[in-house]
Motif scaffolding. Sequence first.
Motif, short mmCIF file in Angstrom:
data_model
loop_
_atom_site.label_atom_id
_atom_site.label_comp_id
_atom_site.label_asym_id
_atom_site.label_seq_id
_atom_site.Cartn_x
_atom_site.Cartn_y
_atom_site.Cartn_z
N ARG A 80 0.81 -1.22 0.00
CA ARG A 80 0.00 0.00 0.00
C ARG A 80 0.85 1.27 0.00
O ARG A 80 0.30 2.37 -0.16
CB ARG A 80 -0.90 0.01 1.23
CG ARG A 80 -1.95 -1.10 1.24
CD ARG A 80 -2.67 -1.16 2.56
NE ARG A 80 -3.73 -2.17 2.57
CZ ARG A 80 -4.40 -2.53 3.65
NH1 ARG A 80 -4.13 -1.96 4.82
NH2 ARG A 80 -5.34 -3.45 3.58
N SER A 81 2.15 1.13 0.17
CA SER A 81 3.01 2.31 0.24
C SER A 81 3.30 2.87 -1.15
O SER A 81 2.95 2.27 -2.17
CB SER A 81 4.33 1.95 0.92
OG SER A 81 5.11 1.09 0.09
N GLU A 82 3.98 4.02 -1.18
CA GLU A 82 4.32 4.65 -2.46
C GLU A 82 5.28 3.79 -3.26
O GLU A 82 5.26 3.81 -4.49
CB GLU A 82 4.95 6.02 -2.20
CG GLU A 82 3.99 7.05 -1.61
CD GLU A 82 4.64 8.40 -1.43
OE1 GLU A 82 5.85 8.52 -1.77
OE2 GLU A 82 3.97 9.33 -0.95
N ASP A 83 6.13 3.02 -2.56
CA ASP A 83 7.10 2.17 -3.26
C ASP A 83 6.50 0.85 -3.71
O ASP A 83 7.08 0.14 -4.53
CB ASP A 83 8.29 1.88 -2.34
CG ASP A 83 9.04 3.15 -1.95
OD1 ASP A 83 9.08 4.08 -2.78
OD2 ASP A 83 9.57 3.20 -0.83
N GLY A 84 5.35 0.50 -3.16
CA GLY A 84 4.73 -0.78 -3.47
C GLY A 84 3.85 -0.73 -4.70
O GLY A 84 3.67 0.33 -5.33
N PRO A 85 3.25 -1.86 -5.06
CA PRO A 85 2.43 -1.95 -6.28
C PRO A 85 1.03 -1.39 -6.12
O PRO A 85 0.29 -1.27 -7.10
CB PRO A 85 2.37 -3.46 -6.55
CG PRO A 85 2.49 -4.06 -5.18
CD PRO A 85 3.42 -3.17 -4.41
N GLY A 86 0.61 -1.08 -4.88
CA GLY A 86 -0.71 -0.51 -4.66
C GLY A 86 -1.84 -1.50 -4.83
O GLY A 86 -2.96 -1.12 -5.21
N ARG A 136 5.01 -13.23 -9.26
CA ARG A 136 6.41 -13.42 -8.84
C ARG A 136 7.19 -12.11 -8.89
O ARG A 136 8.08 -11.89 -8.07
CB ARG A 136 7.08 -14.47 -9.73
CG ARG A 136 6.57 -15.88 -9.51
CD ARG A 136 7.44 -16.89 -10.25
NE ARG A 136 6.91 -18.24 -10.13
CZ ARG A 136 6.05 -18.79 -10.97
NH1 ARG A 136 5.61 -18.08 -12.01
NH2 ARG A 136 5.63 -20.02 -10.82
N GLN A 137 6.85 -11.25 -9.85
CA GLN A 137 7.55 -9.96 -9.94
C GLN A 137 7.27 -9.11 -8.72
O GLN A 137 8.15 -8.41 -8.20
CB GLN A 137 7.14 -9.22 -11.21
CG GLN A 137 7.93 -7.93 -11.45
CD GLN A 137 9.43 -8.17 -11.53
OE1 GLN A 137 9.88 -9.03 -12.30
NE2 GLN A 137 10.21 -7.44 -10.72
N THR A 138 6.03 -9.17 -8.21
CA THR A 138 5.68 -8.43 -6.99
C THR A 138 6.56 -8.90 -5.83
O THR A 138 7.09 -8.09 -5.07
CB THR A 138 4.20 -8.64 -6.62
OG1 THR A 138 3.38 -8.31 -7.74
CG2 THR A 138 3.82 -7.79 -5.42
N LEU A 139 6.71 -10.21 -5.72
CA LEU A 139 7.53 -10.76 -4.64
C LEU A 139 9.01 -10.40 -4.83
O LEU A 139 9.71 -10.14 -3.85
CB LEU A 139 7.36 -12.29 -4.58
CG LEU A 139 5.93 -12.81 -4.35
CD1 LEU A 139 5.96 -14.32 -4.15
CD2 LEU A 139 5.29 -12.13 -3.15
N ALA A 140 9.46 -10.39 -6.08
CA ALA A 140 10.84 -10.02 -6.35
C ALA A 140 11.09 -8.56 -5.99
O ALA A 140 12.15 -8.21 -5.45
CB ALA A 140 11.17 -10.26 -7.83
N ASP A 141 10.11 -7.70 -6.26
CA ASP A 141 10.23 -6.28 -5.90
C ASP A 141 10.26 -6.11 -4.37
O ASP A 141 10.98 -5.26 -3.85
CB ASP A 141 9.05 -5.49 -6.48
CG ASP A 141 9.11 -5.38 -8.00
OD1 ASP A 141 10.19 -5.62 -8.56
OD2 ASP A 141 8.06 -5.08 -8.60
#
Length: 325
Positions: free
Chosen positions: A53-59, A68-73
Amino acid sequence: MALVGKRDGRNFGWGRQLSYAGPQALRDIYGGGHYSTVKTHSDRWQAFVRWCRSEDGPGVNDARQIDRQTLADYALHLRNLVEVGELAVATAQNCLSSVNRTMAALRGDQHVKLPSPSKALGMQRTIVRTTAPQGQDRQQVKCIAGILREIHPRAAAILLLARATGMRLREAVLADLIRLNREANQLGRINIQEGTKGGRRGATASRWIEVDEHILEALRYAKQVTPYGSRNLIASTETYISFQRDTIRPSRQLLKLHNLKGFHELRAAYACERYEKITGHLAPVFGVICGRPHRNIDRRARLQLSYELGHGRIDVASAYIGSVV
């Protein structure tokens, strides 16, 4: 626990909020038991949700959108925290492992996960202690306990229990002191059960420790400062979290002022002392070159320490006493 919605719906049917769905799925997969394990995974999952939910996250607020890309990030985010000193490597790996576990519970499969948290982070955790633990000197510990008694007497009890028995902080706080005093006096040994890690308690996970004068003294004092009507160090008007906030946190600052990193350091001090008693040799972490115990004796000591400290693996002992080169 039952599904809240349809299996192909939002968060795979576990609820509309990502923060709610994760713990629900975990409770289901663990059959409504293993409370400590579920709590640990849930806490780490909440940290992941906050990042999402943060600015750095995917929202995202729907587990169906996590790939998997979300987890890698997220792994990259944790790596950055490790590099600036805000997080330990082991903690970061545990966070990724819990996210893997929770995603599997939500999805009902293993299709979205990081196969190796350590590789994802690009870092290896260090589980071998290389520096001698603080708190070896019992007189130093007693002096610190004396100071704590004037400000936070129950924190002094935790300090003495941790040094005498090798208990974790949570174990010392939640220990059934009435039972332990009875066992110490009648049996000459105590069985550490409350507050244990990973739900290891009960007849199938006994953890008996032989009593000595230091344990008797620590138990007597802890019983003296036990709140009225309680069997442990928490009063009926408190929660574990409030006790941590009001008593443990301010006590940690005092420990550091007197050259003691924290309560957990005393587990290593206990382990090193027990190793010497079992083998007749100093623990490897002290860097002794000659006079090492035979490897069979060393292994037997590590097995005993693993049992007394409440671990299921012999290799964990190296985190407390070091490793023989």
